[in-house]
Design an enzyme around this catalytic site. Structure first.
Site, PDB file in Angstrom:
ATOM      1  N   GLU A 293       0.704  -1.307  -0.059  1.00  0.00           N
ATOM      2  CA  GLU A 293      -0.018   0.179  -0.037  1.00  0.00           C
ATOM      3  C   GLU A 293       0.967   1.326  -0.053  1.00  0.00           C
ATOM      4  O   GLU A 293       2.029   1.014   0.362  1.00  0.00           O
ATOM      5  CB  GLU A 293      -1.071  -0.080   1.074  1.00  0.00           C
ATOM      6  CG  GLU A 293      -1.911  -1.087   1.338  1.00  0.00           C
ATOM      7  CD  GLU A 293      -2.608  -1.126   2.436  1.00  0.00           C
ATOM      8  OE1 GLU A 293      -2.639  -0.385   3.250  1.00  0.00           O
ATOM      9  OE2 GLU A 293      -3.680  -2.249   2.663  1.00  0.00           O
TER      10      GLU A 293
ATOM     11  N   PHE B 126       1.860  -0.604  -6.583  1.00  0.00           N
ATOM     12  CA  PHE B 126       2.817  -1.579  -7.061  1.00  0.00           C
ATOM     13  C   PHE B 126       2.374  -2.744  -7.506  1.00  0.00           C
ATOM     14  O   PHE B 126       3.062  -3.715  -7.453  1.00  0.00           O
ATOM     15  CB  PHE B 126       3.965  -1.460  -6.084  1.00  0.00           C
ATOM     16  CG  PHE B 126       4.963  -0.279  -5.811  1.00  0.00           C
ATOM     17  CD1 PHE B 126       5.672   0.361  -7.297  1.00  0.00           C
ATOM     18  CD2 PHE B 126       5.182   0.002  -4.657  1.00  0.00           C
ATOM     19  CE1 PHE B 126       6.297   1.413  -6.794  1.00  0.00           C
ATOM     20  CE2 PHE B 126       5.891   1.259  -4.449  1.00  0.00           C
ATOM     21  CZ  PHE B 126       6.656   1.867  -5.662  1.00  0.00           C
TER      22      PHE B 126
ATOM     23  N   GLN C  33       8.346 -19.205  -2.068  1.00  0.00           N
ATOM     24  CA  GLN C  33       8.702 -19.710  -3.465  1.00  0.00           C
ATOM     25  C   GLN C  33       8.771 -18.278  -4.369  1.00  0.00           C
ATOM     26  O   GLN C  33       9.354 -18.307  -5.289  1.00  0.00           O
ATOM     27  CB  GLN C  33       7.386 -20.323  -3.762  1.00  0.00           C
ATOM     28  CG  GLN C  33       7.556 -21.011  -5.296  1.00  0.00           C
ATOM     29  CD  GLN C  33       6.620 -22.152  -5.624  1.00  0.00           C
ATOM     30  OE1 GLN C  33       6.576 -22.906  -5.127  1.00  0.00           O
ATOM     31  NE2 GLN C  33       5.750 -21.711  -6.730  1.00  0.00           N
ATOM     32  N   GLU C  34       8.054 -17.049  -3.671  1.00  0.00           N
ATOM     33  CA  GLU C  34       7.986 -16.148  -4.616  1.00  0.00           C
ATOM     34  C   GLU C  34       9.639 -15.666  -4.417  1.00  0.00           C
ATOM     35  O   GLU C  34      10.057 -14.991  -5.561  1.00  0.00           O
ATOM     36  CB  GLU C  34       7.310 -14.889  -3.964  1.00  0.00           C
ATOM     37  CG  GLU C  34       7.670 -13.670  -4.305  1.00  0.00           C
ATOM     38  CD  GLU C  34       6.389 -12.572  -4.155  1.00  0.00           C
ATOM     39  OE1 GLU C  34       5.325 -12.972  -3.463  1.00  0.00           O
ATOM     40  OE2 GLU C  34       6.658 -11.275  -4.401  1.00  0.00           O
ATOM     41  N   ARG C  35      10.201 -15.557  -3.663  1.00  0.00           N
ATOM     42  CA  ARG C  35      11.570 -15.157  -3.499  1.00  0.00           C
ATOM     43  C   ARG C  35      12.752 -16.206  -4.263  1.00  0.00           C
ATOM     44  O   ARG C  35      13.591 -15.832  -4.782  1.00  0.00           O
ATOM     45  CB  ARG C  35      11.917 -15.017  -1.944  1.00  0.00           C
ATOM     46  CG  ARG C  35      11.244 -13.649  -1.285  1.00  0.00           C
ATOM     47  CD  ARG C  35      11.382 -13.847   0.256  1.00  0.00           C
ATOM     48  NE  ARG C  35      10.528 -12.590   0.616  1.00  0.00           N
ATOM     49  CZ  ARG C  35      10.044 -12.386   1.737  1.00  0.00           C
ATOM     50  NH1 ARG C  35       9.987 -13.571   2.958  1.00  0.00           N
ATOM     51  NH2 ARG C  35       9.294 -11.395   2.107  1.00  0.00           N
TER      52      ARG C  35
ATOM     53  N   LEU D 194      31.947  -2.230 -19.135  1.00  0.00           N
ATOM     54  CA  LEU D 194      32.927  -3.034 -20.355  1.00  0.00           C
ATOM     55  C   LEU D 194      32.130  -2.829 -21.823  1.00  0.00           C
ATOM     56  O   LEU D 194      33.097  -3.050 -22.819  1.00  0.00           O
ATOM     57  CB  LEU D 194      32.903  -4.571 -20.213  1.00  0.00           C
ATOM     58  CG  LEU D 194      33.691  -4.911 -18.916  1.00  0.00           C
ATOM     59  CD1 LEU D 194      33.785  -6.450 -18.749  1.00  0.00           C
ATOM     60  CD2 LEU D 194      35.226  -4.763 -19.141  1.00  0.00           C
TER      61      LEU D 194
ATOM     62  N   GLY E 251      10.235  -8.204  -1.181  1.00  0.00           N
ATOM     63  CA  GLY E 251      11.158  -8.262   0.166  1.00  0.00           C
ATOM     64  C   GLY E 251      12.361  -7.648  -0.137  1.00  0.00           C
ATOM     65  O   GLY E 251      13.057  -8.343  -0.996  1.00  0.00           O
TER      66      GLY E 251
END
Ligand SMILES: Cc1cc2nc3c(=O)[nH]c(=O)nc-3n(C[C@H](O)[C@H](O)[C@H](O)COP(=O)(O)OP(=O)(O)OC[C@H]3O[C@@H](n4cnc5c(N)ncnc54)[C@H](O)[C@@H]3O)c2cc1C
Length: 380
Positions: free
Chosen positions: A127, A156, A242-244, A338, A365
């Protein structure tokens, strides 16, 4: 020895995804960046090929596939350099909440569409006033007979414009303990009182439709709650692992892609009559980056296997999320250097990759939150 043992079926699947990306993603990626969104039709094409929600049980139209198929898909999509087609967010982050916690009726109603690509999902936790501290969300869900009334604002939200179905985190204001006040609800796009706001103009991920969402006396059936009352926070903590991990796979793959294109560039580009790659500094920098990537790949592949075997990966995934995403940023920066001036030009893919790498240590996170979780579990 490879850490992940892919089967022949996995390899055939990777080949099919790669061909799909060559035909349906890569040629259109620039147009999607310009448009700021990926057409919904592409999602349906993904669904037709069996590339969405592969783990959903066959009873709901899925394939009951193992997580390695998801890893392959994440890697191949990341290798296209396109960030807008957020199929991993849909398949491996949002829909698992439905598969794991929704009632039988909700699963039958929504999962087949999630698999076919007719239903695109998003998750709205963050939020304007709070992101890292989920316990501080202000969006409310108040029971009213057979309905729940939602009021508040989210920001977001990835897939925010394209989404047909939202997993929404909201709070029961009658519950004092903030961790027991949060519930997750399914909210359909088009429900009166649910408005999609502006698409957020971001530094990168230009083809990803990240948006603000508004809820004003939005009434949804009370059956749209996922899981037991008051268990929203726990469900988030479980599924965020799992998201992370998805972020880790993306970060390592993005870093590999950036280094590959940089090595090719350095071999071709000359200065002082010799290839850039022949300078000792270039070689050392490339070897340093390759070493970091290899460390990240080893760590993440091991974590993938631990996750597939059902091990508790909270500490390691928190460490890997912060380290691999920051490593991808270091690699992005080294690769731009580079490339010289061309690394700062839109027509060179490293420029977009550099821009796109920056957010990975923030969403799902932040690095600071990841270190805080690891520290807590280490008893510090
Ligand atoms: C492109 C993009 C896509 C996103 N997609 C989604 C989505 O689909 N769904 C969704 O719900 N959210 C989404 N987010 C939101 C994202 O998860 C948050 O931005 C993130 O969690 C950080 O929250 P915040 O922006 O409010 O930062 P804040 O929480 O305000 O943090 C600001 C800074 O303070 C630090 N900080 C905060 N607390 C602590 C602490 N306890 N200790 C040390 N440092 C701390 C943070 O690490 C950060 O550096 C997305 C964000 C972006 C940019």
């Amino acid at each position: 020895m490879e850490i992940i043992s892919y089967t022949e079926a996995h390899r055939i699947f990777r080949e099919a995804v790669r061909k799909f990306c060559e035909k349906e993603v890569i040629p259109h990626a620039d147009a999607w960046e310009e448009a700021g969104i990926v057409p919904k039709l592409v999602w349906r094409k993904m669904g037709e090929q069996g590339f969405l929600c592969m783990d959903v049980p066959e009873a709901y139209g899925g394939y009951g596939a193992d997580f390695l198929y998801s890893v392959i898909l994440i890697e191949e999509l990341t290798r296209t350099g396109n960030t807008g087609l957020a199929a991993p967010l849909h398949s491996d982050i949002v829909v698992p909440y439905i598969t794991s916690f929704a009632s039988e009726e909700l699963k039958q109603k929504y999962l087949p569409g999630c698999v076919s690509g007719d239903v695109i999902t998003a998750i709205a936790m963050t939020e304007p006033n709070t992101g890292s501290d989920l316990s501080a969300i202000r969006t409310t869900a108040v029971a009213d007979g057979d309905h729940v009334v939602i009021n508040g604002q989210k920001t977001f939200t990835s897939n925010g414009i394209n989404c047909d179905l939202l997993v929404l985190a909201a709070k029961d204001p009658a519950v004092d303990n903030p961790y027991q006040a949060i519930d997750l609800y399914l909210v359909e796009a088009g429900t009166p009182g649910f408005e999609k706001g502006n698409q957020i103009k971001k530094v990168g991920w230009h083809s990803q439709d990240t948006a603000e969402l508004f809820f004003s006396d939005c009434r949804i059936p009370k059956e749209n709650r996922l899981g037991q009352k008051g268990s929203g926070f726990m469900m988030l903590m479980e599924k965020l692992q799992q998201e992370r991990l998805v972020c880790c796979v993306m970060a390592v793959t993005a870093a590999e892609r950036m280094l590959d294109m940089t090595i090719a560039y350095c071999k071709e580009r000359t200065a002082f009559g010799r290839p850039i790659s022949s300078f000792q500094n270039s070689q050392f920098r490339i070897v340093e980056m390759a070493t970091e990537i290899r460390l990240g790949r080893t760590f993440v592949d091991k974590l993938v296997m631990d996750h597939v075997e059902g091990a508790n990966v909270v500490v390691n995934v928190s460490m890997a999320k912060y380290w691999t995403t920051e490593m991808a940023m270091r690699v992005a920066d080294g690769c731009v250097q580079l490339h010289g001036g061309y690394g700062y030009c839109e027509e060179y893919p490293i420029a977009r990759a550099w821009r796109d790498a920056r957010v990975m240590s923030i969403f799902a996170g932040t690095s600071e939150i990841m270190k805080g979780i690891a520290a807590k579990f280490m008893g510090l």
